[in-house]
Design an enzyme around this catalytic site. Sequence first.
Site, PDB file in Angstrom:
ATOM      1  N   GLU A 190      -7.822   5.561  14.739  1.00 31.33           N
ATOM      2  CA  GLU A 190      -7.453   4.149  14.818  1.00 31.33           C
ATOM      3  C   GLU A 190      -6.773   3.851  16.142  1.00 31.33           C
ATOM      4  O   GLU A 190      -5.984   4.657  16.654  1.00 31.33           O
ATOM      5  CB  GLU A 190      -6.472   3.762  13.704  1.00 31.33           C
ATOM      6  CG  GLU A 190      -7.033   3.719  12.313  1.00 31.33           C
ATOM      7  CD  GLU A 190      -5.993   3.221  11.316  1.00 31.33           C
ATOM      8  OE1 GLU A 190      -5.021   2.551  11.742  1.00 31.33           O
ATOM      9  OE2 GLU A 190      -6.143   3.508  10.120  1.00 31.33           O
TER      10      GLU A 190
ATOM     11  N   ARG B  92       0.861  -1.175   0.000  1.00 31.44           N
ATOM     12  CA  ARG B  92       0.000   0.000   0.000  1.00 31.44           C
ATOM     13  C   ARG B  92       0.908   1.239   0.000  1.00 31.44           C
ATOM     14  O   ARG B  92       2.120   1.125   0.093  1.00 31.44           O
ATOM     15  CB  ARG B  92      -0.940   0.018   1.214  1.00 31.44           C
ATOM     16  CG  ARG B  92      -0.236   0.190   2.548  1.00 31.44           C
ATOM     17  CD  ARG B  92      -1.236   0.208   3.693  1.00 31.44           C
ATOM     18  NE  ARG B  92      -0.630   0.753   4.909  1.00 31.44           N
ATOM     19  CZ  ARG B  92      -1.239   0.819   6.092  1.00 31.44           C
ATOM     20  NH1 ARG B  92      -2.458   0.357   6.208  1.00 31.44           N
ATOM     21  NH2 ARG B  92      -0.638   1.335   7.128  1.00 31.44           N
TER      22      ARG B  92
ATOM     23  N   GLU C  29      -3.029   7.782   6.371  1.00 29.98           N
ATOM     24  CA  GLU C  29      -1.654   7.792   6.881  1.00 29.98           C
ATOM     25  C   GLU C  29      -0.649   8.212   5.801  1.00 29.98           C
ATOM     26  O   GLU C  29       0.219   7.432   5.397  1.00 29.98           O
ATOM     27  CB  GLU C  29      -1.287   6.412   7.455  1.00 29.98           C
ATOM     28  CG  GLU C  29      -2.083   6.036   8.675  1.00 29.98           C
ATOM     29  CD  GLU C  29      -1.656   4.700   9.286  1.00 29.98           C
ATOM     30  OE1 GLU C  29      -1.934   4.473  10.468  1.00 29.98           O
ATOM     31  OE2 GLU C  29      -1.045   3.882   8.557  1.00 29.98           O
TER      32      GLU C  29
END
Length: 658
Positions: free
Chosen positions: A305, A114, A153
């Site tokens: 998160e 990712r 992020e």
Amino acid sequence: MPNLSDATRHRILYGGDYNPEQWPEETWHEDVRLMRAAGVNSVTLGVFSWGKLEPRPGVHDFGWLDRLMDLMHAGGIGVVLATPTASPPPWLGHLHPDTLPRDEDGRTEWWGGRQHFSHSSATYRRHAAAITEALAARYAGHPALTMWHINNEYCTYDHGDEAATRFRRWLQDRYGTLDALNTAWCTAFWSQGYGDWAEVLPARRTHYLKNPTQALDFRRFTSDMLLECYVAERDIVRRHTPHLPVTTNFMPLWSGQDAWRWAEEEDVVSVDLYPDPRDPFGAQEGALVQDMTRSQARGPWLLMEQAAGPVNWRGVNHPKPRGLNRLWSLQAVARGADAVCYFQWRQSRQGAEKFHSGMVSHAGAEGRTYQEVKQLGADLAKLGPHAADSTVTADVAVLHDWHSWWAGAQDGRLSTRFDYTDVLRAWHRALWGAHLTTDFAHPEHDLTPYKAVVVPQLYALTDAAIDNLLAYARGGGTLVCGFLTGVADEDDRVRPGGMDARLRELFGIRTLHEWWPLETDETAACDGFRGTLWSEEIEPDGTATETVRYKGGELDGLPAVLRKGRAWYLSTLPEPDALRELLARIAADAGARPVLDGLPARVEAVRRGDLLFLLHHGRDPVTVDVPGTHRDLLTDATVTDRVTLGRYGVAVLAEPAS
């Protein structure tokens, strides 16, 4: 401008990332049932769904997301809809290799993980804008939609050719001319002078040490390029839904973003927080990140998160002991969070994060994790009407700046033994251990609201920042600075004398002769304590009103700590107990007081609005003296003068209704 209160409406958002595309559709209805039973009122959808939403270029499949949005709305669960641009589908990299980032050695970072995108790629930006536009147009009017979450992020570096072109453009905007760049970068050193903009490169691998200011500017550039990506997507969704707040999730103390600047571009500031459950200072790490995020938000913020149990990326991934998840979640609420969320709702059965916990673990609804999630949901429902939208106030500010961190972390420095973030944590831990609530602030922010301002270490300071510190101290504020502060300017140019002359005068220093970094396990004896990590050979100018001296060694008799009026300078890092006692005394003299006196060890007290949160970070029961009569919102019990907290216990005390 929309903010978090527009989404929370006097409640605390509770839920997390939901990735239903990993599961058969028949599972979705069971998920909603379990969510409702646990008090979940918010889920984040679509974070890593680009490949499912756009399986081929320009071909969209929204049917599955339509059904999910409708299902969430029917279940009374709001949706934070994410743009899926953190994880492009394989076809994008395959068809457009220019969208893939390159590391400092020129190696391509391929798809299969990712964050495999180049922030500077015009092709990536065009495709990211297109999928964002399609999402925003389709779901702008959906009643389940409560907030937008852009990307995920942000943490990508790129040293490739397109990044090099944009870097040159960024530098031209910053410096104007090559002469100005050559001066700022001191390219006279090692024959690095540039005569053509085409010669200028990102901070790629070199045979030996990189040019420090080039590397510093490349960090600044990277933060700005990522911010451009965020703003572009934010502006698209704002155009479709101007009434809804927009956020992206920070990583705690992530070095790649100037989060002060980023926060100014967000309607809601959010963060991901994963303290190690085996870390004896895990609670303090949480408090630091929570204080910093609240300060960036200038009010309530969102815990985007956390882990309900173990993560999957440490060397050894420990679960959270019974009760710790609840304790750390309520600590976040105490320090200003109006949302408590997780990655993720249901633990994955396959993929790279299959051992990262979920609110529903592999053990299912009967597992301890989900049962604790249900208890926490009930707690948050009780607290929401009383805590949401309220503020946390602090008398003490801790100064922090990413640019100073970047400059001080370069290769070729005096000691690799200490890390900036370790020093920052040590000072915050000392204040936390003294039960003093702290804000964080940028060195150029307005500091007048604070009774005391502490600077653990700011190696590089602009003239504006120095003027701000001087004005604060000369205006009657108490200023405490740690070692190696004010050494360099914003170009990482060492100031004459090794410390800015104005700061030397402020602290009563005539000459800073030498820096004396300490070896591993080496300490410096001082009057009443031992110093760690660092020491300095300082000659005072005779104006200091209080001095703590080194004892023995090369620095025998020279000042380790100087006080001149209300300005303090620490040329070493005192051992933890000594630092806590010193900062507590300085804060008390400045008029800053703990929220509650006489707290037992491992009990934290935080006041949010009219509520007093008591958080017990130990396992053995303790009794806390709380003068007066209060109502514990979690138990609805009336407590008078004292409250008993069990293992990882929490009490949230309000004045009883008259």
